[in-house]
Design a protein around this motif. Structure first.
Motif, PDB file in Angstrom:
ATOM      1  N   ILE A   6       0.847  -1.196   0.000  1.00 41.48           N
ATOM      2  CA  ILE A   6       0.000   0.000   0.000  1.00 41.48           C
ATOM      3  C   ILE A   6       0.874   1.235   0.000  1.00 41.48           C
ATOM      4  CG2 ILE A   6      -1.681   1.324   1.308  1.00 41.48           C
ATOM      5  CD1 ILE A   6      -2.863  -1.228   2.266  1.00 41.48           C
ATOM      6  N   SER A   7       1.894   1.235   0.858  1.00 38.58           N
ATOM      7  CA  SER A   7       2.735   2.428   0.924  1.00 38.58           C
ATOM      8  C   SER A   7       3.693   2.479  -0.262  1.00 38.58           C
ATOM      9  CB  SER A   7       3.486   2.477   2.241  1.00 38.58           C
ATOM     10  OG  SER A   7       4.275   1.332   2.384  1.00 38.58           O
ATOM     11  N   CYS A   8       4.062   1.318  -0.799  1.00 40.27           N
ATOM     12  CA  CYS A   8       4.939   1.331  -1.978  1.00 40.27           C
ATOM     13  C   CYS A   8       4.073   1.291  -3.207  1.00 40.27           C
ATOM     14  CB  CYS A   8       5.882   0.142  -1.948  1.00 40.27           C
ATOM     15  SG  CYS A   8       6.905   0.123  -0.515  1.00 40.27           S
ATOM     16  N   PHE A   9       3.505   2.429  -3.549  1.00 42.64           N
ATOM     17  CA  PHE A   9       2.529   2.424  -4.642  1.00 42.64           C
ATOM     18  C   PHE A   9       3.174   2.677  -5.988  1.00 42.64           C
ATOM     19  CE2 PHE A   9       2.522   6.432  -2.385  1.00 42.64           C
ATOM     20  CZ  PHE A   9       2.884   7.302  -3.379  1.00 42.64           C
ATOM     21  N   SER A  10       4.461   2.976  -5.991  1.00 45.81           N
ATOM     22  CA  SER A  10       5.118   3.108  -7.291  1.00 45.81           C
ATOM     23  C   SER A  10       6.337   2.216  -7.293  1.00 45.81           C
ATOM     24  CB  SER A  10       5.526   4.553  -7.536  1.00 45.81           C
ATOM     25  OG  SER A  10       6.667   4.857  -6.781  1.00 45.81           O
ATOM     26  N   ALA A  11       6.809   1.928  -8.503  1.00 47.31           N
ATOM     27  CA  ALA A  11       7.907   0.972  -8.623  1.00 47.31           C
ATOM     28  C   ALA A  11       9.144   1.461  -7.889  1.00 47.31           C
ATOM     29  CB  ALA A  11       8.213   0.750 -10.096  1.00 47.31           C
ATOM     30  N   ARG A  12       9.441   2.758  -8.018  1.00 47.00           N
ATOM     31  CA  ARG A  12      10.648   3.271  -7.370  1.00 47.00           C
ATOM     32  C   ARG A  12      10.579   3.132  -5.863  1.00 47.00           C
ATOM     33  NH1 ARG A  12      13.819   7.492 -10.570  1.00 47.00           N
ATOM     34  NH2 ARG A  12      13.154   6.993 -12.659  1.00 47.00           N
ATOM     35  N   LEU A  13       9.416   3.465  -5.318  1.00 48.30           N
ATOM     36  CA  LEU A  13       9.253   3.337  -3.866  1.00 48.30           C
ATOM     37  C   LEU A  13       9.491   1.900  -3.436  1.00 48.30           C
ATOM     38  CD1 LEU A  13       6.147   5.492  -3.041  1.00 48.30           C
ATOM     39  CD2 LEU A  13       8.422   5.729  -2.116  1.00 48.30           C
ATOM     40  N   LEU A  14       8.958   0.984  -4.238  1.00 51.91           N
ATOM     41  CA  LEU A  14       9.094  -0.429  -3.883  1.00 51.91           C
ATOM     42  C   LEU A  14      10.562  -0.836  -3.901  1.00 51.91           C
ATOM     43  CD1 LEU A  14       7.310  -2.968  -3.344  1.00 51.91           C
ATOM     44  CD2 LEU A  14       7.702  -3.547  -5.694  1.00 51.91           C
ATOM     45  N   TYR A  15      11.259  -0.499  -4.983  1.00 52.86           N
ATOM     46  CA  TYR A  15      12.674  -0.881  -5.076  1.00 52.86           C
ATOM     47  C   TYR A  15      13.453  -0.282  -3.911  1.00 52.86           C
ATOM     48  CZ  TYR A  15      11.372  -1.736  -9.958  1.00 52.86           C
ATOM     49  OH  TYR A  15      10.757  -2.162 -11.095  1.00 52.86           O
ATOM     50  N   ASP A  16      13.251   1.017  -3.699  1.00 53.16           N
ATOM     51  CA  ASP A  16      14.035   1.690  -2.658  1.00 53.16           C
ATOM     52  C   ASP A  16      13.749   1.107  -1.292  1.00 53.16           C
ATOM     53  OD1 ASP A  16      15.304   3.272  -4.422  1.00 53.16           O
ATOM     54  OD2 ASP A  16      13.935   4.964  -4.218  1.00 53.16           O
ATOM     55  N   SER A  17      12.451   0.876  -0.999  1.00 55.08           N
ATOM     56  CA  SER A  17      12.164   0.379   0.347  1.00 55.08           C
ATOM     57  C   SER A  17      12.744  -1.000   0.548  1.00 55.08           C
ATOM     58  CB  SER A  17      10.669   0.336   0.660  1.00 55.08           C
ATOM     59  OG  SER A  17       9.931   1.048  -0.231  1.00 55.08           O
ATOM     60  N   ILE A  18      12.668  -1.838  -0.489  1.00 53.58           N
ATOM     61  CA  ILE A  18      13.205  -3.187  -0.319  1.00 53.58           C
ATOM     62  C   ILE A  18      14.710  -3.126  -0.087  1.00 53.58           C
ATOM     63  CG2 ILE A  18      13.646  -5.370  -1.483  1.00 53.58           C
ATOM     64  CD1 ILE A  18      10.972  -5.160  -2.811  1.00 53.58           C
ATOM     65  N   LEU A  19      15.397  -2.350  -0.926  1.00 54.39           N
ATOM     66  CA  LEU A  19      16.859  -2.323  -0.804  1.00 54.39           C
ATOM     67  C   LEU A  19      17.295  -1.696   0.516  1.00 54.39           C
ATOM     68  CD1 LEU A  19      17.950  -1.495  -4.426  1.00 54.39           C
ATOM     69  CD2 LEU A  19      18.397  -3.564  -3.145  1.00 54.39           C
ATOM     70  N   ASN A  20      16.654  -0.587   0.864  1.00 54.94           N
ATOM     71  CA  ASN A  20      17.025   0.066   2.122  1.00 54.94           C
ATOM     72  C   ASN A  20      16.798  -0.852   3.296  1.00 54.94           C
ATOM     73  OD1 ASN A  20      17.742   2.354   0.839  1.00 54.94           O
ATOM     74  ND2 ASN A  20      15.847   3.467   1.257  1.00 54.94           N
ATOM     75  N   SER A  21      15.676  -1.551   3.243  1.00 55.35           N
ATOM     76  CA  SER A  21      15.349  -2.371   4.389  1.00 55.35           C
ATOM     77  C   SER A  21      16.246  -3.605   4.449  1.00 55.35           C
ATOM     78  CB  SER A  21      13.868  -2.686   4.321  1.00 55.35           C
ATOM     79  OG  SER A  21      13.553  -3.839   4.924  1.00 55.35           O
TER      80      SER A  21
END
Lengths: 476, 548
Positions: B71-86
């Motif tokens: 839900i919070s990662c609603f765009s591809a970039r957000l998803l990539y960044d959150s996964i990698l950062n986390s």
């Protein structure tokens, strides 16, 4: 000697390491990049994989032709899902001497030729830009070839071209033909693997495929060119027909087929090999004592010779020959081993097959909350009046009518609970929206129920609420 | 603390053992389906990760887990960044310009496209392997035997509310499910969702089928048990509060009653906990009051007694019965207001706070508090409307609900000034074949042209409003002419515009269209229309074509 029902505590570690060993075996066979030895061992264990062995030999011949003699080759590996296409390619590549440059593209991620090209450039930089793969003798002679981008763009000066080596730099889309035609001039032979080959053929003008196949076709063996092999992987049978004429005429037409195990024996053989893995860690070997070993082997023999187990496996085999399905069933069996039931049992395999193979559409219907069940029944009522779609208001009205007419309604539902139940059903997609809902108030959006009438009936029977059952049977 | 984490797992033991066994040699793609409470499941998955990484040989340097919310990662970039950062346990710092994780300061960006993301994963793996090798070099002598073989780093990526991916990022669904294959590293993707995999599975078998883990709905007993064991002591004898050890027995009783009341409506443990948390402090308030009163009076009587009397004892059976009698009715209303979140727990608790010293009063005197008036007042927003606007809304409701053909029958007047004969009874629906007609009221409002609204408004005004108006000026001789003039006034049009801007009417035709009258649609429900009609003395039910 009878099989133990409950495990003595001293054998607990054995059970655990057995579980782990099974899961490990499964992972190796699923995992795309396992160790060579394990793979070889497992490959030898299999029967019924002759098709794949033939294909492996053909692919090996083809690729070694490219690697050793600098040929330009193209082929397509075709086979159903889970029949070992990717594994075939990987196995083949492991055996190839001289470490060629391997470019892996996937139709699932490279949606356009531009993306594919960027990825090619990146992988080239990775594999040729580092010195690990470059033969020391080749370095001075082929220094230009190490940086294909420089050749492509004569307008770049030296500093920029050295910047290109870093993976951030990528060529322009107009350089695609040049980039690909430069592939045979690289210091080492190149193998391009196109996963999801059919998806690449959906790209406009199929320019990537055209360039690749054209280069492969016109690749003359000689001192200068190093050879290029294009290996497509697909499940789609009509892939060749998807190619444009100019592309098709450049494709060699070689199609290698893979197949899953052809007979049930092979399937059971795989199951057995999985449940009795030979590969064990050193750590595990310690706790893997003889007593446990004999117990386990006996239990597995007994388990696999049981008629219901054979039946379950046979059914699965008839539905799908995807070996991954078998792997999932085996993994689930292994997971549910516990000290109280240390060996796989018939009831377990039945439950496993149900949860992993063909899953029931909505197994949790009978646990739905009271208002949600009411809504489902109301939807059945609406359906039986001849309307396949409904709005919230219609169900609500139906429900209230029932509440008014039967004084025995168990729960007085008011407040938001019935609306919440509706939203819940929508959110778990038991009710699906069928019309665009913009500009329509929430309670008038049209929905369709995906739950079959029989399923509702079963669920209602299972909850054992007589009122609901009575109401349900009124819908004729 | 150990106790609490155990309580956390109650009802989910199977998930815990399954997942933690599976993670030792994970399949590339796992799908966890929890149709009831995906939030609880994802919290539990979190703690499984934590525990697993702790116990894994090599710890966090050989295994990393990330959990992101679709839900919070609603765009591809957000998803990539959150996964990698986390995965890299990297937290963006405001002072550094919130940079994402990277090896070098101006390294390549990992969020350009999916390929970039895979490169990022590779870079991360290499980085973690380096780190591990460095660590290994340091502590080589100490832990040689327990070394996890190889330099492999395992990554686990969990995505909760994965059903959102289908709507938000459909093009990522297939690559994500094939991520292990594409990235060619030791990696597992876990989807957590309340929707079945069949509902989000991409077409044409593009994704491999996952390993399924189903979380079974909890039974009432398990939920009761679960909530009770989560009772954590946050207060002691010095400052007795609602979460006092002595009150645990009472709490279990309270929870079991609460579950009895609410379980038919929701079996989501989190919702039940929420309702319990809202009601419990009020529920024990009388006990605490009683205790405080006792302590004060004792300390007044015997100043030097010591603090033996100040311990809070578990309440007696009698007190429990009284409390149940007082509060049981409020549980239902708590459910009705809190489950749909018509209000929040804090507000509800303060609105339903019992009077102080309830137990000191004789039972007859304890008045049952009425529940808080439904905060969703239907009349809200209608009070400010003028009389004419109300007429317009009722007319709009009629125009949206009745078929156009029925208008003449409903409102037409002959010269004899008598209502035309209405349709005698409801037409027998079964005469023709085909499905029974559903009342328009249930299907939703239909749109109507402005002219029809004005005509119906005129008829309504003529019948219900003439008496309350000042007498018509003498120049209007024909009956109804004055009303006709009234409906043509600019005020009516501006009221309609105003109602449209308030969304009580919806304008359906394009605002730029100039030919033909604008089309409108009614935006109020039947209940509201009925309320307005009552205020205006309009017999709305008589004017509806479909009888109610």
């Amino acid at each position: 000697m009878h099989v133990l029902e409950v495990l003595p505590p001293r054998l607990y570690p054995c059970l655990n390491s057995q579980k782990r060993a099974i899961l490990r075996t499964l992972q190796i066979s699923i995992h795309p990049y396992p160790s060579y030895e394990a793979r070889k061992e497992r490959g030898d264990d299999r029967t019924g994989l002759e098709t794949n062995e033939v294909a492996l030999q053909q692919l090996y011949d083809l690729i070694s032709g490219t690697v050793n003699r600098g040929e330009g080759n193209s082929c397509l590996i075709l086979g159903p899902r889970g029949s070992g296409k990717t594994r075939l390619v990987e196995r083949c590549l492991l055996n190839i001497p001289n470490k060629p440059i391997i470019l892996r593209l996937s139709g699932w991620t490279q949606h356009s030729d531009r993306l594919a090209m960027r990825e090619i450039a990146h992988q080239l930089n990775q594999q040729t830009g580092t010195t690990i793969f470059v033969h020391p003798d080749d370095v001075p002679r082929n220094i230009d070839n190490d940086y294909p981008d420089r050749e492509l763009n004569p307008f770049l000066d030296k500093s920029v071209s050295s910047m290109l080596v870093s993976s951030a730099s990528l060529p322009l889309s107009s350089h695609l033909p040049t980039l690909i035609s430069a592939l045979p001039t690289l210091p080492r032979p190149t193998i391009v693997i196109l996963d999801g080959f059919d998806l690449f053929s959906l790209h406009p003008r199929q320019s990537l495929l055209y360039c690749l196949l054209d280069t492969a076709q016109s690749c003359h063996s000689g001192a200068k060119s190093r050879g290029l092999a294009v290996v497509g992987i697909t499940t789609r049978v009509d892939t060749v027909n998807l190619l444009e004429k100019r592309v098709k005429s450049r494709f060699s037409g070689r199609i290698l087929r893979t197949a899953p195990p052809q007979d049930l024996e092979g399937w059971i053989e795989v199951a057995k090999a999985t449940l009795m893995p030979r590969v064990l860690d050193e750590n595990q070997e310690k706790s893997y004592n003889e007593e446990w070993k004999s117990l386990w082997n006996m239990a597995i023999e007994k388990f696999l010779s049981d008629r219901s187990v054979t039946k379950a496996l046979n059914e699965t085999f008839s539905i799908t020959r995807d070996i991954r399905m078998l792997n999932k069933i085996m993994a689930s069996l292994a997971l549910h081993l516990a000290p109280t039931s240390p060996f796989p049992s018939v009831s377990q395999i039945k439950a496993t097959v149900l949860s992993q193979r063909i899953r029931p559409r909505s197994p949790f219907l009978h646990t739905l909350s009271y208002p949600a069940l009411c809504l489902l029944i109301a939807s059945v009522h609406v359906d039986s009046t001849g309307h396949s779609t409904f709005t919230f208001e219609m169900l609500h009205e139906c429900f209230y009518d029932q509440l008014r007419t039967s004084l025995s309604a168990p729960v007085q539902v008011n407040g938001g609970s019935i609306g919440m139940a509706f939203e819940y059903l929508v959110s778990v997609k038991l009710f699906t929206c069928i019309a665009p809902s913009t500009g329509v108030a929430k309670e008038f959006v049209k929905y369709h129920s995906v739950v079959a009438r029989e399923d509702v009936k079963k669920a209602v029977d299972k909850t054992g609420q007589i009122n609901l059952r009575k109401w349900f049977t009124k819908a004729q | 603390m150990e106790d609490v984490s155990e309580a956390h797992y109650i009802g989910y033991e199977e998930l815990v053992t399954d997942l933690s066994t599976l993670l030792t040699y994970p399949p590339p793609f796992i799908y966890i389906n929890d149709p009831i409470s995906p939030r609880t499941t994802s919290m539990i998955v979190d703690s499984i990760f934590e525990k697993f990484i702790e116990e894994f040989p090599g710890g966090s340097s050989s295994i990393r887990a990330a959990k992101v919310n679709a839900i919070s990662c609603f765009s591809a970039r957000l998803l990539y960044d959150s996964i990698l950062n986390s995965l890299a346990s990297w937290e963006a710092q405001w002072d550094d310009g919130c940079a994402n994780w990277n090896i070098e300061d101006d390294g390549p960006r990992w969020n350009e496209n999916f390929d970039g993301f895979i490169h990022g994963l590779h870079a991360l793996c290499a980085y973690l392997q380096d780190e591990k090798a460095r660590k290994k070099g340091k502590g080589k002598q100490k832990q040689k035997s327990t070394e996890y073989e190889g330099d492999d780093v395992r990554l686990i990526i969990a995505i909760e509310r994965a059903e959102r991916l289908k709507d938000n990022l459909p093009e990522l669904l297939v690559p994500l499910t094939r991520l292990a294959e594409l990235a060619r590293i030791d990696l597992t993707v876990i989807f957590i969702s309340d929707v079945q995999w069949e509902d989000i599975r991409p077409p044409l078998g593009a994704s491999p089928d996952p390993f399924f883990i189903d979380v079974l709905p909890l039974t009432k007993e398990t939920i009761t048990n679960r909530i009770c064991s989560k009772f954590s002591y946050t207060s002691d004898d010095l400052e007795p509060g609602p979460y006092h050890p002595s009150l645990k027995g009472l709490y279990s009783h309270f929870i079991s009653v609460l579950c009895d009341v609410c379980f038919p409506f929701t079996n989501d443990p989190q919702e039940l906990e929420y309702i319990a948390a809202a009601r419990w402090p009020g529920f024990v308030q009388p006990v605490l009051d009683e205790h405080r009163r006792k302590v004060t009076s004792e300390s007044e009587n015997e100043m030097n007694e010591g603090d033996a009397g100040s311990t809070l004892h578990p309440p007696t059976e009698d007190v429990r019965m009284r409390l149940s009698r007082i509060f049981n009715s409020s549980l239902n209303s708590a459910m009705e207001e809190l489950y749909p979140r018509l209000t929040n727990a804090t507000e509800w608790a303060s609105a339903n706070q019992p009077k102080s010293d309830l137990l000191a009063k004789p039972p007859g005197e304890v008045m049952k508090r009425g529940t808080l008036g439904s905060s969703l007042d239907k009349d809200e927003g209608m009070k400010s409307l003028s009389r004419m606007s109300k007429f317009i809304l009722v007319a709009a409701f009629i125009a949206s609900t009745n078929p156009t053909k029925s208008d003449l029958r409903m409102f037409g007047r002959g010269l004899d000034e008598k209502k035309r004969k209405r349709r005698a009874t409801k037409a027998t629906g079964k005469t023709k074949g085909g499905p029974a007609k559903i009342p328009q009221r249930l299907v939703g409002p239909v749109q109507f042209p402005l002219d029809r609204l004005l005509a119906i408004l005129g008829a309504l005004l003529e019948e219900n409003d003439v008496e309350s108006r000042p007498p018509a000026p003498p120049e209007y001789t024909i009956p109804g002419e004055y009303t006709d003039m009234e409906t043509g006034r600019i005020g009516i049009y501006s009221s309609i515009m105003k109602l449209t801007s308030m969304r009580l009417l919806h304008r359906m035709s394009h605002p730029d269209r100039i030919d033909g009258p604008p089309a409108l649609k009614c935006g109020i429900s039947y209940d509201v229309a009925l309320l307005l009609a009552k205020q205006l003395d309009i017999p709305l039910n008589d004017l509806m074509w479909d009888p109610i």
